[in-house]
Enzyme design. Structure first.
Site, PDB file in Angstrom:
ATOM      1  N   ASN A   1       0.822  -1.205   0.000  1.00  0.00           N
ATOM      2  CA  ASN A   1       0.000   0.000   0.000  1.00  0.00           C
ATOM      3  C   ASN A   1       0.859   1.258   0.000  1.00  0.00           C
ATOM      4  O   ASN A   1       1.048   1.879  -1.046  1.00  0.00           O
ATOM      5  CB  ASN A   1      -0.942  -0.028   1.212  1.00  0.00           C
ATOM      6  CG  ASN A   1      -1.928   1.116   1.200  1.00  0.00           C
ATOM      7  OD1 ASN A   1      -1.889   1.969   0.332  1.00  0.00           O
ATOM      8  ND2 ASN A   1      -2.814   1.148   2.170  1.00  0.00           N
ATOM      9  N   ASP A   2       1.420   1.593   1.144  1.00  0.00           N
ATOM     10  CA  ASP A   2       2.165   2.851   1.262  1.00  0.00           C
ATOM     11  C   ASP A   2       3.278   2.982   0.220  1.00  0.00           C
ATOM     12  O   ASP A   2       3.556   4.072  -0.254  1.00  0.00           O
ATOM     13  CB  ASP A   2       2.786   2.965   2.656  1.00  0.00           C
ATOM     14  CG  ASP A   2       1.715   3.179   3.723  1.00  0.00           C
ATOM     15  OD1 ASP A   2       0.648   3.716   3.380  1.00  0.00           O
ATOM     16  OD2 ASP A   2       1.955   2.798   4.870  1.00  0.00           O
TER      17      ASP A   2
END
Lengths: 465, 103
Positions: free
Chosen positions: A394-395
């Protein structure tokens, strides 16, 4: 019994073999040979020690017995441990090195004659300092690694534990250790020695509890470094070259890995140590989340997109490992390759829970290592790629890191996933990642969200290809 | 004037840090996990000190306090040596090149 000079030469040889062991890791082809050098170095060091001490008695039998017992436990763990649990294992092993250093320092303190350090109550000044440093760093490594182990294992919450005056307390305790070592050297009184060890254990705990789950890769590397410095400290006490060389190698290795991990997250080492970042990411970013439209799809849509692509880049993250989806993923890639689609994997430096963790997980799923690329090797390829398949990451894909200076992850190197023609995002929900930042990618027109368990979704896609 | 042997050991230490620095930067990032497990294993060469402590025969019985700490350290270090090298070996076995025959 062999002479001290001869044994020193042998210790030097095993030190060099350890250097070659690390050198072997520069490529997977030479790595197995490197590991063999390491084992050889260890065998030489242990054998030479037996020969140098020279008095073969009942004690020798006990030593061998304990060696076998410990070895059996170690071998059992090594064969049983799942690859997803590598971070915990390494943290656990660090704690053992730390505690072993403390124990060796204690025996050297109690029985200095055995190590040619003088008599009890009259130990050489320099040796006292060396063994104190070895014991203190060893104790910090031990208790710090235990906390890291508990956090990684999930026995202890990953959220940072912070209280007022924490860093001030650490500073005071640190100064106290120095004072205790000073008094130990001037008075030779053993109570100072014991107190110093107890305080060091305490510091280890206090140092690691404020550090959040997201920073664990840095913590493991840092403890790796500490265990090396502890070994080097003991090496000076024992006047042993193999230990000094190894301690320095391990110390710098851990330091470099911490640096790489910090850089991968764009965090300064100092702010990691001060802690308080990332935990149970309950940060309220929900305010703007629901307003924006999100395109979501199912396995059939995803399979259709993938089948019609000519090139695909897979972006795996820790979520994939949690869902145990790596084997299903490999199957998916195999069927894509059958359709003559070019597939590669893009691994971010902090994908996974420790340096290089994702590479091991992919290797375990029989992904050939020459299909796996690091961030800077592959980042330019996203623009010429049809589909990016983000699974459990994600990040590390969030373009905000490049565009929004206000964002906490601004400046972090990210994979340029958004440059692909289309993006498939396998995720359970729209929740933000460790950093607590909403991912702008979710709302792009060319993004299709696949809301499901990573393993199940991947298996469904395989059926549809 | 004679140089203290400590200075020689210190020189070895500093030079080894430099060697470590360059060697570790040459390690490919995909092998960073095996790097950690193998450094773990080799730092357990501290067992050398543990063996000396355990075999020290100043006291008449072989289970004096300092010997016991030596024995304990041997067990800890042995877990690490065997565990560290074997788990590294296990990981490295998994790193394979692309097979020529595509399945």
């Amino acid at each position: 019994m062999i002479s001290a000079n001869l044994s020193a030469i042998f210790y030097l040889i095993s030190g060099i073999l350890f250097i070659l062991a690390l050198r072997g890791l520069s490529s997977p082809e030479t790595s197995r040979q490197g590991n063999f050098f390491g084992i050889l170095g260890m065998i030489i060091a242990i054998t030479v020690t037996f020969l140098t001490v020279g008095n073969f008695s009942t004690a020798t039998i006990y030593v061998l017995l304990f060696l076998v017992v410990g070895g059996a436990i170690g071998a059992f763990i090594a064969f049983k441990i799942p690859m997803t649990a590598m971070p915990e294992l390494v943290a656990g092993f660090h704690s053992l090195v730390g505690l072993a250093a403390v124990f060796v320092a204690i025996s050297a303190f109690l029985n200095p004659q055995a190590f040619n350090l003088g008599l009890p109550g009259n130990i050489k000044f320099a040796s006292l300092i060396e063994m104190s440093i070895g014991a203190a760093v060893g104790a910090i490594t031990f208790s710090g690694s235990i906390i890291a182990f508990l956090k990684l294992r999930g026995i202890m919450s990953g959220s940072p534990i912070i209280f007022k005056g924490q860093h001030f307390l650490n500073l005071i305790l640190g100064i106290l250790i120095v004072i205790l070592i000073y008094f130990l050297c001037t008075t030779q009184s053993d109570s100072f020695f014991w107190n110093m060890i107890v305080i060091s254990f305490l510091i280890g705990v206090l140092l690691i509890i404020p550090i959040g789950g997201a920073d664990m890769p840095v913590v493991i590397s840092m403890l790796n470094s500490y265990s090396g410095w502890a070994a080097a400290g003991i090496g000076f006490t024992l006047e042993n070259t193999a230990l000094i060389i190894t301690g320095a190698l391990v110390g710098s290795s851990g330091a470099i890995l911490s640096y790489i991990m910090c850089k991968g997250m764009n965090r300064s080492f100092f702010s990691v140590i001060l802690g308080g970042f990332g935990g149970d990411s309950n940060a309220d970013t929900g305010k703007k989340k629901d307003q924006k439209p999100v395109k979501s799809g199912n396995a059939e849509d995803a399979a259709f997109l993938l089948k019609n692509a000519s090139s695909v880049i897979i972006v795996p993250g820790y979520g994939m490992a949690v869902a145990q989806a790596q084997h299903a993923l490999r199957e998916m890639v195999d069927s894509l390759k059958k359709n003559d689609i070019k597939v590669s994997y893009a691994v971010h430096p902090v994908a996974g829970r420790m340096p290089g963790h994702m590479n091991v997980l992919l290797a375990e799923a029989n992904v050939p290592y020459d299909e796996v690329f690091e961030l800077d090797e592959i980042n330019n390829d996203f623009a010429n790629t049809d589909v990016a398949f983000v699974i459990g990451a994600n990040d590390v894909t969030n373009p905000v890191a490049k565009t929004d200076p206000q964002s906490p992850i601004y400046g972090m190197p990210v994979l340029d996933v958004e440059k692909c023609k289309s993006i498939l995002f396998v995720k359970r929900s729209l929740s933000p990642g460790y950093a607590g930042v909403d991912n702008e990618l979710f709302y792009r027109d060319n993004t299709m969200m696949l809301f499901a368990d990573a393993k199940k979704m991947t298996e469904d896609i395989v059926k549809n290809i | 004037m004679e140089i203290d042997p400590f200075i020689f050991r210190f020189s070895i230490f500093i030079l080894s840090i430099f060697v470590g620095y360059y060697v570790v930067w040459s390690v490919t990032p995909s092998l960073h996990t095996p790097l950690m497990s193998v450094t773990n294993a080799i730092s357990s060469v501290i067992i050398v000190g543990a063996i000396i402590a355990a075999l020290a025969s100043s006291s008449s019985d072989i289970f004096g306090t300092s010997n016991i700490f030596g024995f304990l350290a041997i067990v800890l270090a042995a877990v690490n040596i065997f565990g560290g090298f074997l788990v590294t070996q296990r990981m490295l076995q998994m790193y394979k090149k692309k097979k020529k025959d595509k399945k």
